[in-house]
Design a protein around this motif. Structure first.
Motif, PDB file in Angstrom:
ATOM      1  N   GLN A  95       0.849  -1.192   0.000  1.00  0.00           N
ATOM      2  CA  GLN A  95       0.000   0.000   0.000  1.00  0.00           C
ATOM      3  C   GLN A  95       0.879   1.234   0.000  1.00  0.00           C
ATOM      4  O   GLN A  95       2.063   1.169   0.360  1.00  0.00           O
ATOM      5  CB  GLN A  95      -0.904  -0.002   1.237  1.00  0.00           C
ATOM      6  CG  GLN A  95      -0.159   0.098   2.557  1.00  0.00           C
ATOM      7  CD  GLN A  95      -1.065  -0.071   3.767  1.00  0.00           C
ATOM      8  OE1 GLN A  95      -2.013  -0.832   3.736  1.00  0.00           O
ATOM      9  NE2 GLN A  95      -0.753   0.653   4.849  1.00  0.00           N
ATOM     10  N   ALA A 145      -1.122  -3.906  -6.280  1.00  0.00           N
ATOM     11  CA  ALA A 145      -1.243  -2.446  -6.365  1.00  0.00           C
ATOM     12  C   ALA A 145      -0.871  -1.888  -7.736  1.00  0.00           C
ATOM     13  O   ALA A 145      -1.118  -0.708  -8.004  1.00  0.00           O
ATOM     14  CB  ALA A 145      -0.357  -1.795  -5.299  1.00  0.00           C
ATOM     15  N   HIS A 199       5.593   2.387  -2.006  1.00  0.00           N
ATOM     16  CA  HIS A 199       4.763   1.401  -1.329  1.00  0.00           C
ATOM     17  C   HIS A 199       5.472   0.802  -0.122  1.00  0.00           C
ATOM     18  O   HIS A 199       6.707   0.744  -0.075  1.00  0.00           O
ATOM     19  CB  HIS A 199       4.387   0.262  -2.288  1.00  0.00           C
ATOM     20  CG  HIS A 199       3.470   0.675  -3.383  1.00  0.00           C
ATOM     21  ND1 HIS A 199       3.936   1.227  -4.569  1.00  0.00           N
ATOM     22  CD2 HIS A 199       2.118   0.625  -3.493  1.00  0.00           C
ATOM     23  CE1 HIS A 199       2.908   1.493  -5.356  1.00  0.00           C
ATOM     24  NE2 HIS A 199       1.793   1.133  -4.735  1.00  0.00           N
TER      25      HIS A 199
END
Length: 234
Positions: free
Chosen positions: A100, A156, A120
């Motif tokens: 994330q 992602a 990330h």
């Protein structure tokens, strides 16, 4: 220091499942012809756990049921580095990011510099522990491999962009799950595929996990159902 190449090393393998509700595909690549372990075979991304994996912070942890199964018949301290190894190997071998947006609390080690540069931080909550197998004796490399199922929706980055991948796996591709057995696969991969096929319609982590325990004296097929409770758990 000389490393015993036949010693059993802990390893993590990632089975990325795409479009599971409509047209399930899995991500695989081909090992090189000169590879010491499983040359030319089509495999899932994965590899051995590195010592440094224990020090990499995770923004989120694996589901509790998976952490519990991982600790059965194993060192409990391996849970964290196994999750980290999944994310690292996925990034190195495919260029895909499980993570994330966020800022690292530590200076990223060399193996993680390019990952961290994308902005990330690694997350392990989407990883589901679904299979474990120890390589039988007599092979040039032996691994205690844990297989983790990952829904591609949790990735992602662009699922079709492998430009950041290293060259360890060639012919990276999304293979229809029902056609995977047409490729040149290791035996254990075929066994794991059957487990994955049975979990396509179930997004929850499995309550118990198959374990091929190949030792020097005997080979066993077990089910990991969680640790026996002790006084410390009460």
């Amino acid at each position: 220091m000389t490393i015993d190449k036949t010693a059993i090393r802990n390893a993590a393998t990632v089975i990325v499942l795409r479009d599971r509700g409509s047209d399930p595909h899995i991500l695989m690549g081909q090992r090189g012809a000169k590879a010491a372990f499983m040359p030319n075979k089509f495999v899932f991304p994965g590899g051995a756990v590195d010592a440094a994996d224990a020090d990499i912070p995770l923004a989120t942890q694996m589901p509790a049921v998976c952490r519990d199964r991982l600790q059965e018949d194993a060192d409990g301290s391996l849970v964290h580095p196994l999750g980290v190894a999944c994310i690292r190997e996925l990034w190195e071998e495919t260029g895909l990011i499980l993570g994330q947006q966020g800022t690292w609390d530590i200076t990223p080690p060399t193996d993680w510099e390019t990952y961290a540069a994308t902005g990330h931080v690694p997350t392990a909550h989407p990883l589901q522990f679904v299979f474990r197998a120890i390589t039988p004796p007599g092979r040039p490399r032996r691994f205690d491999a844990r297989f983790f199922l990952l829904d591609a929706d949790e990735i992602a980055t662009d699922l079709d962009d492998f430009s950041a991948a290293c060259d360890e796996l060639s012919h990276l591709q999304w293979i229809p799950l029902q056609k995977a057995r047409e490729f040149d696969l290791p035996f254990i991969t075929e066994v794991v595929l059957a487990e994955v096929e049975g979990r396509v319609n179930d997004p929850t982590p499995p309550a118990n996990v198959p374990f091929f325990k190949n030792g020097d004296e005997e080979s066993l097929f077990l089910r990991l159902k969680g640790r026996e409770p002790n006084m410390a758990d009460e």
